[in-house]
Design an enzyme around this catalytic site. Sequence first.
Site, short mmCIF file in Angstrom:
data_model
loop_
_atom_site.label_atom_id
_atom_site.label_comp_id
_atom_site.label_asym_id
_atom_site.label_seq_id
_atom_site.Cartn_x
_atom_site.Cartn_y
_atom_site.Cartn_z
N LEU A 1 0.82 -1.21 0.00
CA LEU A 1 0.00 0.00 0.00
C LEU A 1 0.86 1.27 0.00
CD1 LEU A 1 -2.75 -1.07 2.58
CD2 LEU A 1 -2.78 -1.29 0.09
N HIS B 1 -3.35 4.23 -2.67
CA HIS B 1 -4.33 3.36 -2.00
C HIS B 1 -4.96 4.10 -0.82
CE1 HIS B 1 -1.41 0.20 -3.58
NE2 HIS B 1 -2.54 -0.15 -4.15
N GLY C 1 -9.19 3.69 -8.40
CA GLY C 1 -8.39 4.83 -8.85
C GLY C 1 -8.51 5.05 -10.35
N LYS D 1 -6.14 6.04 -11.94
CA LYS D 1 -4.83 5.62 -12.43
C LYS D 1 -4.99 4.45 -13.40
CE LYS D 1 -0.33 4.47 -12.08
NZ LYS D 1 -0.26 3.05 -11.86
N GLN E 1 -9.42 -0.10 -16.53
CA GLN E 1 -9.96 -1.01 -15.51
C GLN E 1 -11.22 -0.42 -14.88
OE1 GLN E 1 -7.40 -2.93 -12.45
NE2 GLN E 1 -8.24 -1.48 -11.02
N SER F 1 2.65 3.96 -7.62
CA SER F 1 2.33 2.59 -8.01
C SER F 1 3.16 1.64 -7.15
CB SER F 1 2.70 2.37 -9.48
OG SER F 1 2.81 1.00 -9.77
P1 AMP Z 1 -3.61 -2.13 -7.01
O1 AMP Z 1 -3.20 -2.48 -5.64
O2 AMP Z 1 -2.50 -1.63 -7.87
O3 AMP Z 1 -4.48 -3.16 -7.67
O4 AMP Z 1 -4.57 -0.84 -6.84
C1 AMP Z 1 -5.70 -0.87 -6.03
C2 AMP Z 1 -6.52 0.37 -6.30
O5 AMP Z 1 -5.74 1.53 -6.01
C3 AMP Z 1 -6.98 0.50 -7.75
O6 AMP Z 1 -8.30 0.99 -7.78
C4 AMP Z 1 -6.00 1.49 -8.32
O7 AMP Z 1 -6.51 2.21 -9.42
C5 AMP Z 1 -5.79 2.40 -7.12
N1 AMP Z 1 -4.55 3.14 -7.25
C6 AMP Z 1 -3.29 2.63 -7.46
N2 AMP Z 1 -2.39 3.62 -7.57
C7 AMP Z 1 -3.07 4.78 -7.45
C8 AMP Z 1 -2.71 6.16 -7.49
N3 AMP Z 1 -1.45 6.56 -7.68
N4 AMP Z 1 -3.69 7.08 -7.31
C9 AMP Z 1 -4.97 6.70 -7.10
N5 AMP Z 1 -5.38 5.42 -7.06
C10 AMP Z 1 -4.46 4.48 -7.24
#
Ligand code: AMP
Length: 274
Positions: free
Chosen positions: A30, A34, A144, A146, A150, A182
């Site tokens: 995280l 997140h 997100g 981002k 998706q 990320s």
């Molecule tokens: P992940 O753990 O990469 O699958 O991301 C989980 C959630 O966090 C997803 O909805 C992503 O789009 C969101 N997320 C990841 N990085 C960012 C970011 N830099 N800004 C906003 N949301 C994010």
Amino acid sequence: MVIVRTIEELQEAKKVLLGSIGFVPTMGALHHGHLSLIRQARKENEHLVVSIFVNPTQFLEGEDLDSYPRKDEADIKICELAGVDILFMPTIDQMYERDELCIGAPAIKGYVLEGEKRPGHFDGMLQVVMKLLNLSGASRAYFGKKDAQQLALIMQMVKNYFMDVEIIPCEIVRDDNGLALSSRNIYLDADEKQRALALSRSLKRATKLVMAGELNVEAIKKVMLNVLKDADEVEYVAIVDREFNALKEVEIGNTIILVAAWVGKPRLIDNLWI
Ligand code: AMP
């Protein structure tokens, strides 16, 4: 906060939650991106469920499933401090059986850009998000921008399957230099981190051009590709409408500019909504 690892434990823990549930699904490691989703969900709901699950079905052969960053201990602390009620950390066996019914991404929106470069990725993503949304019992789920494509596909799944959950899009969180946060950024060394700024810089240049009245997609892409020379390999630069149809001219209020590029080990994505 309770940490649950099985479906039964999750159902049991949910029984004491009487009001609205906000849900944030993640793959862990995280960061502040997140956390912004988690904080928003905390504010807008009586209860908060977060999941951490590195979903194998959305990784393609040869991708980084085995080396995907895992930081369970730190993640648990972060969730605890953020006021999470239930942290769901299932095993693969809890989530899947051998001969699964599958969901397919839509033929057009699901197979351009990320879907073209990572065929099958969105099928696996939708499969796990459907499961997690059903399990969470959430009235609102936070994703997100981002991961723009998706997000669009999840919204379509919820619409097409008449699912009773509101999908809340959340703004992209960046570091002070503009790099979109990320979990995969930890693969970047100092030099690569500098070069990775090319993605957000190219998007900033695109905004400036649009603000100056340049709406021609090819002209904007040309300038962006020039900025992106610092990346090792550009997979795509795309300018699409909110339904992911290609555009010839930017439509203000209905356009997403997306970029995917390799810098060192990770493949990075970023985008801008205008
Ligand atoms: P992940 O753990 O990469 O699958 O991301 C989980 C959630 O966090 C997803 O909805 C992503 O789009 C969101 N997320 C990841 N990085 C960012 C970011 N830099 N800004 C906003 N949301 C994010």
